[in-house]
Enzyme design. Structure first.
Site, mmCIF file in Angstrom:
data_model
loop_
_atom_site.group_PDB
_atom_site.id
_atom_site.type_symbol
_atom_site.label_atom_id
_atom_site.label_comp_id
_atom_site.label_asym_id
_atom_site.label_seq_id
_atom_site.Cartn_x
_atom_site.Cartn_y
_atom_site.Cartn_z
ATOM 1 N N ASP A 1 13.006 83.978 40.084
ATOM 2 C CA ASP A 1 12.920 84.297 38.671
ATOM 3 C C ASP A 1 12.117 85.611 38.553
ATOM 4 O OD1 ASP A 1 13.231 84.300 35.977
ATOM 5 O OD2 ASP A 1 12.630 82.221 35.687
HETATM 6 C C1 BGC Z 1 13.810 83.675 32.877
HETATM 7 C C2 BGC Z 1 15.143 83.456 33.561
HETATM 8 C C3 BGC Z 1 16.013 84.667 33.363
HETATM 9 C C4 BGC Z 1 15.287 85.877 33.904
HETATM 10 C C5 BGC Z 1 16.096 87.140 33.839
HETATM 11 C C6 BGC Z 1 13.187 84.999 33.236
HETATM 12 O O1 BGC Z 1 12.076 85.285 32.478
HETATM 13 O O2 BGC Z 1 12.947 82.616 33.216
HETATM 14 O O3 BGC Z 1 15.759 82.305 33.066
HETATM 15 O O4 BGC Z 1 17.246 84.471 33.993
HETATM 16 O O5 BGC Z 1 14.095 86.062 33.168
HETATM 17 O O6 BGC Z 1 16.253 87.611 32.573
#
Ligand code: BGC
Length: 746
Positions: free
Chosen positions: A286
């Site tokens: 993430d």
């Molecule tokens: C979120 C993810 C997301 C990623 C990319 C993160 O802050 O937890 O679910 O896919 O950002 O945007």
């Protein structure tokens, strides 16, 4: 560009056109990747494991980046938040024409519940219990996203959650493991289609591995402590289902699990995901999750964090820059095995091959397709039908709904009546918040003439300013019926949007009270938009009908009107429990019994597992949802009261539409394993069917039960089944009493 491609072809790295994926093909790809990797330097291999954000959207803290430079140097394999044909073309051109090996970039984006045409938020969509609709919504999202150069969505989020305080409960399929697993599969199929090399299919990503939906105190990113049995029985199965459906990628979670952050968790990634489940796609972290191993207190610095994440099985680093900065150094210092980098790079390159990007790096780049794909009329029609099917009629006293189109005057009151901004919900990708979405006001205007409609905003969602109350109350008095359209703002759920108060926000509850006081005998309907279960304990006594429409998406207002005026019969059912108050949280339908359950004969008995101030029951249970018609369940039959380990039995029930309207019913099968070597929940959903019955029509609904359905993780963490007595029911919601039994025998 063509030169570079033909050079790759000449070197035997690229041999295929668009073929359906097969195991022979997988071997072909492997051979091609191996041969490409022979020509790559260590730094270029590391480059493939690096991803940074483009500037088309922002989905986390801004991290200084130098995208063009990194791409040119071969230091970047993928980009998030970069799309549109023009944008991806220009970036891809750098990768293909200006780097030594011309390896194409992978473009990822959060296409969560639609890309341009926005469907209801995922929690809402799950309330349709309609796997075909879920798949269709993902298919349309993939069509629109791929037409703008996107290869990969960071979806579906398959985190089970029983935590309404947590803002991201809105992104999942609710609290149930069985339903969540079916829905996970449907999303994966929809996004990835049957052939990844087609330019309208995109890689899916099961996230967030794992147990992100169980943060302490409902606070986002917070600690998760749970026994392995619960982890395996409840939180992991939807991920396993995604693997079974062929999901190509996984994302790590931000949380720690029993002291080890998910992003460096060998147990879940190596032992479970790779070894037990045989997943062979790639794992992305993430956003900045590698760096976050430092504040977690798990890595001493970012270099150490890079090592721990790679060793745990992470392949791609989203945004932390740690792979780019430290992996080469770590190899040189003999601190990590270069083989791990090769493995990660290979997995990422394989995904690019599967997408056909080595065949044609610009295959997702087609101006004509970009222009003609978004908001196709067919997509909008589907979005309207899906939004209606996702709405749940929670209450309908005195048949307040549907509203007659001939009603003389109807007052529409509330901050969300005319809203075209919040209605598409959080994580709405590139959904238009400036006029494209159909507001409730526009929707009802299809059914009513302007002199039937009275309107007042009354108040804002959050501001404490009640200066609009007077007008709202006057408008309500002048009407024959009242519809309130209220709820949360879209930013009140989603990431980093936890709440400790589950009431309808701001002064909206006060306005509801005053409108009821001013209109003691009028029918009042509350249309609710929100991203989580709310505490509606006061409102149930103040209004007649409650229609939970979540954030219903681009066609939301039209769908709401279809339901209000009975053009569509509500059929959605809750996939998450609505508590009576926040103190009951976590509350979910399949809890354990405890050694001191409340006796039915004497609910007030002392020293039982209860509260002194509120009942144990929820306000609205899992599986609950009303219709404009009635369904009668009769003639339950079990083909045998004995099930053997290798056999099957059939449970059936006849359902009759006894009301005055055609409608869909979601029929639910629950079991209860009465005694286990590990205690079992008081009920567990094990099957469901959504059926359509015309007025007066009957259907027999059948479920087949095998020993496989009765398995759980025992104390040795074996997924096994134990002989004994099981209770069974086929019911319209999780609020029922078991009446039938069977025995499982060896
Ligand atoms: C979120 C993810 C997301 C990623 C990319 C993160 O802050 O937890 O679910 O896919 O950002 O945007």
């Amino acid at each position: 560009m063509m030169n570079k491609i033909s050079e790759i072809v000449k070197h035997g790295l690229l041999l295929i056109g668009s073929l359906t994926f097969s195991s022979t093909m997988a071997q072909n790809y492997e051979a091609k990747v191996d041969s490409l990797m022979k020509r790559m330097t260590l730094q270029e291999k590391i480059g493939q494991t690096v991803m940074y954000s483009g500037s088309w959207d922002q989905t986390g803290p801004i991290v200084g980046s130098n995208n063009g430079k990194y791409i040119r140097e071969g230091n970047m394999g993928g980009m998030l938040n970069a799309f549109t044909v023009r944008g991806t073309h220009d970036l891809q051109k750098i990768a293909v024409e200006e780097t030594r090996l011309g390896i194409p970039l992978l473009f990822g984006y959060d296409v969560i519940h639609g890309h341009r045409t926005i469907f209801p938020i995922n929690l809402g969509l799950s309330a349709s219990w309609d796997l075909k609709m879920v798949e269709e919504s993902a298919r349309i999202a993939a069509e629109e996203a791929s037409a703008e150069g996107i290869h990969w969505t960071f979806a579906p989020m398959v985190d089970v959650s029983r935590e309404p305080r947590w803002g991201r409960i809105s992104e999942g399929a609710g609290e149930d493991v069985y339903l969540g697993s079916q829905i996970a599969k449907a999303y994966v199929k929809g996004f990835q289609g049957d052939d990844l090399s087609k330019p309208n299919t995109i890689l899916a990503c099961a996230k967030h591995f794992a147990a992100y939906g169980a943060p302490q105190a409902g606070r986002d990113y917070h600690t998760v402590n749970m026994g392995e049995g619960e982890l395996r029985d409840v939180y992991l199965p939807p991920f396993k289902a995604a693997v079974e459906a062929g999901v190509e990628t996984f994302m790590t979670a931000f949380n720690e699990i029993n002291g080890v952050p998910a992003t460096a968790n060998k147990f879940i990634f190596k032992d479970i995901l790779r070894k037990e489940w045989g997943f062979n796609g790639f794992v992305v972290t993430d956003y900045t999750a590698i760096n976050e191993l430092v504040p977690h207190g798990f890595a001493k610095d970012e270099k150490h964090a890079a090592q721990l994440a790679l060793e745990a099985g992470v392949d791609m680093d989203m945004m932390s820059g740690a792979n780019r900065l430290y992996l080469e150094e770590l190899v040189k210092e003999n601190k990590i095995d270069e083989g791990l980098i090769n493995q990660a790079c290979k997995r990422i390159l394989l995904a690019k091959f599967k997408l056909g990007l080595f065949d044609d790096p610009y295959r997702y780049i087609d101006e004509e397709r970009e222009k003609t794909t978004k908001y196709k009329p067919d997509f909008l029609d589907k979005a309207r039908a899906i939004a209606a099917a996702s709405s749940v009629m929670l209450q309908n006293n005195n048949h307040a709904l549907p509203i007659s189109k001939n009603t003389k005057k109807i007052a529409f009151i509330g901050p969300l009546v005319k809203d075209e901004y919040d209605i598409i919900g959080n994580w709405a990708a590139k959904g238009d918040r400036n006029g494209k979405a159909v507001s409730v006001f526009e929707g009802i205007s299809e059914y009513l003439t302007s002199n039937q409609i009275l309107y007042a905003k009354g108040c804002e969602i959050l501001k404490e300013d009640n200066s609009g109350f007077k007008e709202a109350i006057n408008v309500s008095k002048a009407a024959n019926e009242i519809v309130l359209v209220m709820g949360e703002g879209h930013h009140m759920s989603g990431e980093a949007a936890s709440r400790t108060n589950l009431k309808i926000p701001g002064i909206q509850p006060e306005l509801i009270k005053q409108i009821r006081q001013a209109n003691p005998n009028k029918k009042i309907t509350l249309v609710l938009m929100n991203g989580r279960p709310l505490n509606l304990s006061e409102e149930v006594g103040l209004v007649d009908a409650i229609l939970e429409v979540w954030f219903p998406g681009t066609m939301g207002g039209a769908a709401v009107a279809d339901l209000l005026f009975g053009e569509v019969n509500p059929s959605g059912k809750l996939t998450v429990t609505f508590p009576r108050n926040v103190g009951q949280v976590p509350i979910y339908y399949n809890m354990k019994n405890t050694g001191r359950p409340i006796p039915e004969s004497n609910p007030k008995e002392d020293y039982k597992s209860n509260y002194i101030d509120v009942s144990n029951s929820p306000l609205f249970p899992f599986g609950h949802g009303l219709s404009y018609t009635n369904f009668n369940y009769s003639d339950f039959k079990l083909s045998s009261d004995t099930l053997t380990f290798s056999g099957e039995i059939e449970a059936s029930v006849t359902i009759t539409n006894t009301g005055k309207m055609d409608g869909h019913e979601i029929v639910q099968l629950y079991l209860h394993d009465k005694v286990g070597s590990v205690t079992r929940p008081v009920k567990e959903l094990k099957g469901f069917q959504k059926i359509f019955l015309k007025q007066g029509e009957s259907k027999t609904v059948r479920f087949t039960i095998t020993a496989q359905d009765l398995k759980f993780y025992n104390n040795q963490m074996l997924f096994d089944v134990e002989p004994g007595e099981f209770e069974i029911v086929i019911a319209p919601s999780s609020n029922f009493k078991f009446q039938h039994k069977f025995n499982l025998v060896d």
